[in-house]
Design an enzyme around this catalytic site. Structure first.
Site, PDB file in Angstrom:
ATOM      1  N   GLY A 113       0.871  -1.157   0.000  1.00 31.11           N
ATOM      2  CA  GLY A 113       0.000   0.000   0.000  1.00 31.11           C
ATOM      3  C   GLY A 113       0.911   1.210   0.000  1.00 31.11           C
ATOM      4  O   GLY A 113       2.063   1.152   0.462  1.00 31.11           O
ATOM      5  N   ASP A 162       5.617   6.433  -4.957  1.00 29.72           N
ATOM      6  CA  ASP A 162       5.840   6.315  -3.511  1.00 29.72           C
ATOM      7  C   ASP A 162       7.277   6.666  -3.150  1.00 29.72           C
ATOM      8  O   ASP A 162       7.540   7.287  -2.108  1.00 29.72           O
ATOM      9  CB  ASP A 162       5.522   4.890  -3.052  1.00 29.72           C
TER      10      ASP A 162
END
Length: 315
Positions: A33, A247
């Site tokens: 995630g 990310d």
């Protein structure tokens, strides 16, 4: 912080054929995630981190075990709903990666309150706060804005990497930095022109917007000089799995802020190097040591009175 973590499964396939049958080796499995990917990269960059997330079911336990094995400090809020899964299929022939993301399951009101309590406690002594990723169905509309306000109340810069209405709400709350990709930015703002779209988030209250544009690099827009923007790019294409590139960029911005610098160009250079390097790794949430040499190869140019869309079309 990630309210909707996932057990990431990355499969390597020689060729991905829609509708076909594929024989694959066991996947690379890890806690993931977007928020956990950010924490993992920041940890690798040498910054002290504390990952706060939810954890439920057998998939949640596997996430917990992976975080323990990785040595990443964390606080996991137990929830009844099983932690979702994401699946990435990396096609070595085409160089393309196909991603399947489960949406996640709703949390109860008590679980949202406990998550907020743990996030609030984790801010003690923090130098930067990151809220990253999608939220489970039924999430409070004010979750990310409340995070921004709580960080601002402690004079801590807050980075939000979200999409849709959550991105706009975080801007209106005055987030220090937002990090959408070009598709998320256009969808959230309804603007096709990237410069006008980013400007709308600055006008709403965001102080900085870092925009991921795939192979075209990264753009940075700042409320302190809204008529200019910076464009960082490597100048060559790296092949691999781009799943965690955004990310890695968020982690780079956070690490630079934590080190005491709010220089947009400095944040952008490290973000561009880390996001480029992340493509070379088999799964999201890590970068090779070559990110250091890539920093020296990043070119940053300043632009004025031209659309960001035009810059991308030229490259």
């Amino acid at each position: 912080m990630t309210a909707n973590p996932a057990l990431d499964e990355t499969y390597a396939v020689s060729a991905f054929t829609p509708g076909g049958s594929h024989r694959v080796s066991p996947p690379l499995v890890r806690a993931g995630g977007k928020g956990l990917n950010v924490a993992r990269v920041a940890h690798q960059l040498g910054a002290p981190v504390l990952a706060v997330a939810t954890c439920g079911g057998l998939t949640g336990e596997r996430c917990r075990e992976d975080l323990l094995g990785s040595g990443i400090p964390h606080r996991l809020v137990p929830v009844t709903a099983a932690t979702r899964r994401t699946m990435a299929f990396v096609d070595s022939t085409s160089g393309l990666t196909s991603i399947f993301n489960e949406t996640g399951l709703p949390l109860t009101s008590a679980q949202w309150q406990e998550l907020e309590r743990q996030v609030d406690a984790a801010m003690s002594g923090a130098s930067v706060v990151v809220g990253s990723g999608s939220l489970p169905p039924g999430a409070p509309a004010g979750f990310y804005p409340d995070l921004v306000h709580a960080a601002a109340g402690r004079d801590i810069p807050c980075i939000i990497d979200a999409s849709g209405a959550d991105l706009v709400r975080a801007a209106e709350a005055g987030a220090f930095a937002l990090k959408p990709n070009q598709h998320e930015l256009r969808e959230a703002t309804g603007e096709e022109d990237l410069r006008r779209a980013a400007r709308s988030l600055l006008d709403a209250g965001a102080r900085t917007v870092f925009l991921s544009c795939g192979e075209a690099g990264l753009l940075a827009f700042s409320a302190t000089d809204p008529d200019h923007y910076l464009h960082a790019r490597l100048g060559r294409t790296l092949t691999g799995n781009p799943t965690g590139a955004g990310d890695a960029a968020v982690a780079a911005v956070a690490v630079t802020l934590a080190a005491g610098s709010r220089d947009t160009a400095r944040m952008l250079r490290l973000a561009a190097a880390c996001s480029s390097a992340a493509v070379l790794m088999p799964a999201a949430g890590e970068i090779p040591s070559s990110y250091r040499s890539l920093q020296e190869q990043i070119t940053i140019t300043s632009h004025h009175d031209r659309t960001a869309s035009a810059v991308l079309e030229e490259n």
